[in-house]
Design an enzyme around this catalytic site. Structure first.
Site, PDB file in Angstrom:
ATOM      1  CB  SER A 164      -3.637  -8.998   8.005  1.00 30.59           C
ATOM      2  OG  SER A 164      -4.696  -8.388   7.090  1.00 30.59           O
ATOM      3  CG  HIS A 200      -1.952  -1.040   1.196  1.00 29.91           C
ATOM      4  ND1 HIS A 200      -2.571  -1.545   2.305  1.00 29.91           N
ATOM      5  CD2 HIS A 200      -2.598  -1.603   0.036  1.00 29.91           C
ATOM      6  CE1 HIS A 200      -3.493  -2.584   1.945  1.00 29.91           C
ATOM      7  NE2 HIS A 200      -3.441  -2.574   0.691  1.00 29.91           N
ATOM      8  CG  ASN A 226      -5.256 -11.342  13.256  1.00 31.15           C
ATOM      9  OD1 ASN A 226      -4.505 -10.291  13.253  1.00 31.15           O
ATOM     10  ND2 ASN A 226      -6.532 -11.452  13.102  1.00 31.15           N
TER      11      ASN A 226
END
Length: 282
Positions: free
Chosen positions: A221, A121, A246
């Site tokens: 995530s 990103h 996670n």
């Protein structure tokens, strides 16, 4: 289960898949003081980040963003790698990680010493002119903005994950937005905002590495955003094992071969110790 058991499970997964692609999210940076976007159920913990089209089309949206950035950017700028970042860097040096794809824009993997990294990103430490593509250091733009808007020094607000801050004021309309010194164009952090697309060449590079890999490991995530989830979807299509470390649910839970719901830094640090001990014995 305790951390040592989780570490043994994750170490076994890593050993079984020597060409491993790792995908990381905000959860690896929370121990660096950067808050996550979502909670354990995958729901937003903050107001939604600025949208790409809104930023590009609205001068007021840019005033609001850059004003809030005066308060939020220093947290990202000054953040230091967490034990999770450091463990992943050491795992790369040991040859366990073929490529690390991160959804984060904080560059903490690189600060920790990881080299094989794709910033899916973008990177928040750079600013790009949307007209002439000139790039600037974010800290330089931050300093210019602070000098031109001294009235905003009095504000205090809680920082948000993307260098933004949780502030609302009618004073945004008075904020002097920084423009490109070369052409006067719109300046935007060199990151992929919500509503924008990850550059195709970035996606293709990451998918090429995944196609050559033995397995995919996602860390920190929820995978609620498709730009990250796509790698789990592709790995499943290619019959590659998928593991996730996670705290909380992930969008890919039905696709996983191994799910570890445990603290990230502690688990990765313990996993590294297991692998180092195994390496020293061999």
């Amino acid at each position: 289960m305790n951390i040592s058991t989780y570490a043994e499970q994750l170490a076994e997964f890593i050993n079984q898949h020597p060409r491993l692609v790792v995908l990381t999210g905000a959860g690896v940076s929370t121990d660096s003081g950067i808050p996550a976007y979502r909670d354990k159920q995958g729901n937003w913990q903050h107001s939604a980040p600025v949208q790409h089209q809104e930023f590009m089309n609205s001068h007021y949206a840019r005033q609001r963003y850059w004003a809030r950035s005066l308060l939020g950017w220093p947290m990202i700028r000054d953040a230091q790698p967490s034990p999770a970042h450091l463990a992943l860097s050491k795992l790369e040096k040991m040859g366990h990680i073929h490529l690390l794809i991160t959804q984060n824009v904080d560059r903490l993997h690189q600060k920790a010493g990881s080299h094989q990294v794709i910033d899916l990103h973008g990177r928040s430490d750079k600013v790009k002119c949307m007209q002439c593509s000139q790039r600037y250091n974010r800290t330089y733009i931050h300093e210019i903005s602070a000098q031109e808007n001294p009235q905003f020094e009095i504000f205090e607000a809680k920082a948000k994950p993307d260098g933004d801050a949780d502030l609302e004021t009618d004073q945004f309309k008075h904020f002097k937005v920084p423009d490109c010194a070369e052409c006067g164009g719109i300046l935007k952090p060199d990151v992929v905002y919500f509503g924008d697309n990850v550059p195709k060449e970035t996606v293709f590079s990451a998918l090429d590495a995944l196609e050559q890999a033995d397995a995919l490991l996602t860390i920190g995530s929820s995978l609620m955003v498709y730009s990250g989830f796509r790698f789990c979807k592709k790995a499943a299509e290619w019959n590659k094992p998928i593991a996730a470390l996670n705290l909380g649910v992930t969008r890919a839970d039905p696709l996983l071969n191994l799910k570890i719901n445990a603290p990230i830094s502690e688990t990765l640090t313990a996993t590294l110790s297991v692998l180092q001990a195994q390496s020293s014995r061999s």
